[in-house]
Design an enzyme around this catalytic site. Structure first.
Site, short mmCIF file in Angstrom:
data_model
loop_
_atom_site.label_atom_id
_atom_site.label_comp_id
_atom_site.label_asym_id
_atom_site.label_seq_id
_atom_site.Cartn_x
_atom_site.Cartn_y
_atom_site.Cartn_z
N CYS A 65 0.81 -1.22 0.00
CA CYS A 65 0.00 0.00 0.00
C CYS A 65 0.84 1.27 0.00
CB CYS A 65 -0.93 0.02 1.20
SG CYS A 65 -2.11 -1.34 1.23
N HIS A 109 -9.09 2.91 -2.63
CA HIS A 109 -7.70 2.64 -2.25
C HIS A 109 -7.07 1.66 -3.24
CE1 HIS A 109 -4.14 1.62 -0.15
NE2 HIS A 109 -4.62 0.67 0.62
N CYS A 145 -0.80 2.51 6.74
CA CYS A 145 -0.37 1.18 7.14
C CYS A 145 0.01 0.39 5.89
CB CYS A 145 -1.47 0.46 7.92
SG CYS A 145 -3.00 0.18 7.00
#
Length: 409
Positions: free
Chosen positions: A95, A348, A379
């Protein structure tokens, strides 16, 4: 603060984010074509930058295969028409891929190796789901290197609820509904649209289209609606499709430069990089990663959490953001946190999200000369967190809402 040469964020853009899958607007659009569109747009928006002055193109993707594989920074740069002299590479920190593309190339700028770079990320989760064609080493579980939940992000979020039972589903749902409302308000004000780049889409059955707005948002979402959703990761759990980011397609891109190069070429300065840090945590509760990363960053820069006037926190899961705010004594509805909503509403697309956070913060800085410092944090799968500190070049020294200290005063 960051040592070496001054590093500045010049400009950032992104595609509208789409829903992953055959019904999404990017179902049959190539991932690398989305990146190419953004490279060309950054150059169009910054005509004083000669393409040959770009020293690197760093593009992140979590699942590096197919149309988002093959050293994507180099291949996308070539496809976008950059001179053959411009190199490029691909990068992966799940991510935090685009965030790492920025911090890695920024380090090169600070060291004097680069003058101007393009950094960003892309994720086509419809074509390349998280973990596709990945064969995890059986020792991860057999040798108890990680808990079995560590490879399923939704379960790691449930584990945070277990560890911090006061972070209830009700709080998560309230935070998620607020994210949807804040994004809708930002769209209504026209805050989001300036950095959205229209993307031509093509579908064998639907024909040609034009993506101009984000597809995932659900304006009008209420806490009552969210309370009725199922908990797919655990019976009677707390994590739902409504209080977590969805599966999405999209790309982001930014232009970074040294302060000297920006001045030489007449490039705008939207933000100054003040520092960054990454940290590792137990993968079974990967969502708490931004906490130690931010603690590490604050220790390095000599600032406190009260000095931060704006937070752009990636909303992989509502509970993950609440774990961060709760740790630092920040209220669930603090106006400094994700003022335009976050990933729960907008989407996302994994490796691309870090630059979305930065681009939004840069826009907010321009509107908020009373804020000196802002933080982008997220995160990362397999137990990591990343945090980047930015300084507002528009800061006018006023005592508005520079941080919590000023608010209290």
């Amino acid at each position: 603060m960051l040592s070496g040469r001054d590093v500045v964020f010049v400009d950032g853009v992104r595609t509208p984010f789409g829903r992953a899958g055959e019904k999404g607007m990017y179902a049959q659009t190539r991932a690398d074509d989305m990146v190419v569109r953004l490279v060309r747009e950054v150059l169009r928006r910054n005509p004083s930058l000669p393409p040959e002055r770009i020293d690197e193109v760093a593009i992140a993707a979590t699942t590096q295969e197919g149309d988002q594989g093959l050293t994507l920074g180099r291949s996308a740069g070539m496809l976008a028409g950059l001179p053959q002299s411009v190199p490029g590479f691909a990068i992966d920190r799940m991510c935090a891929g685009a965030m790492t593309a920025v911090t890695t190339t920024a380090s090169g700028i600070a060291a004097g190796a680069y003058d101007a770079v393009l950094a960003g990320g892309v994720e086509h989760m419809g074509r390349h789901p998280l973990g596709a064609n990945f064969a995890p080493n059986p020792r991860f579980v057999a040798d108890r290197i990680v808990d079995g939940d560590a490879l399923v992000m939704g379960r790691t979020a449930e584990n945070i609820h277990d560890r911090y039972p006061h972070l209830t589903r009700e709080r998560s749902d309230a935070f998620a509904a607020a994210s949807q409302a804040k994004l809708a308000a930002a769209y209504e004000r026209g805050d989001v649209q300036p950095d959205l780049v229209p993307v031509a889409t093509r579908h064998a059955e639907k024909g040609w289209g034009l993506a101009t707005a984000d597809e995932p948002p659900r304006p009008g979402t209420t806490v009552e609606q969210l309370a009725g959703l199922k908990t797919p990761f655990r019976p009677h759990g707390r994590v739902t499709a409504g209080n977590a980011a969805g599966l999405n397609d999209g790309a982001t891109m930014c232009l970074m430069a040294s302060g000297e190069t920006a001045a030489e070429l007449g490039l705008p300065v939207a933000m100054r990089l003040a520092g960054f840090a990454f940290a590792g945590v137990d993968p079974a509760v990967m969502g708490i990663g931004p906490v130690p990363a931010t603690e590490k960053l604050l220790a390095k820069t000599g600032l406190s959490i009260d000095d931060i006037g704006l937070f752009e926190l990636n909303e992989a899961f509502a509970v993950q953001v609440l774990a961060f705010t709760d740790h630092f004594g920040i209220a669930d509805d603090d106006e400094r946190v994700n003022p335009w909503g976050g990933a729960i509403a907008v989407g996302h697309p994994l490796a691309s999200s870090g630059v979305r956070l930065m681009t939004q913060l840069a826009r907010q800085f321009a509107q908020r000369p009373d804020v000196r410092y802002g933080l982008t944090a997220m995160c990362v799968g397999l137990g990591q967190g990343g945090a980047v500190l930015w300084e507002n070049p528009h800061f006018d020294g006023s005592t508005g809402t520079t941080g919590a200290k000023e608010q209290a005063a």
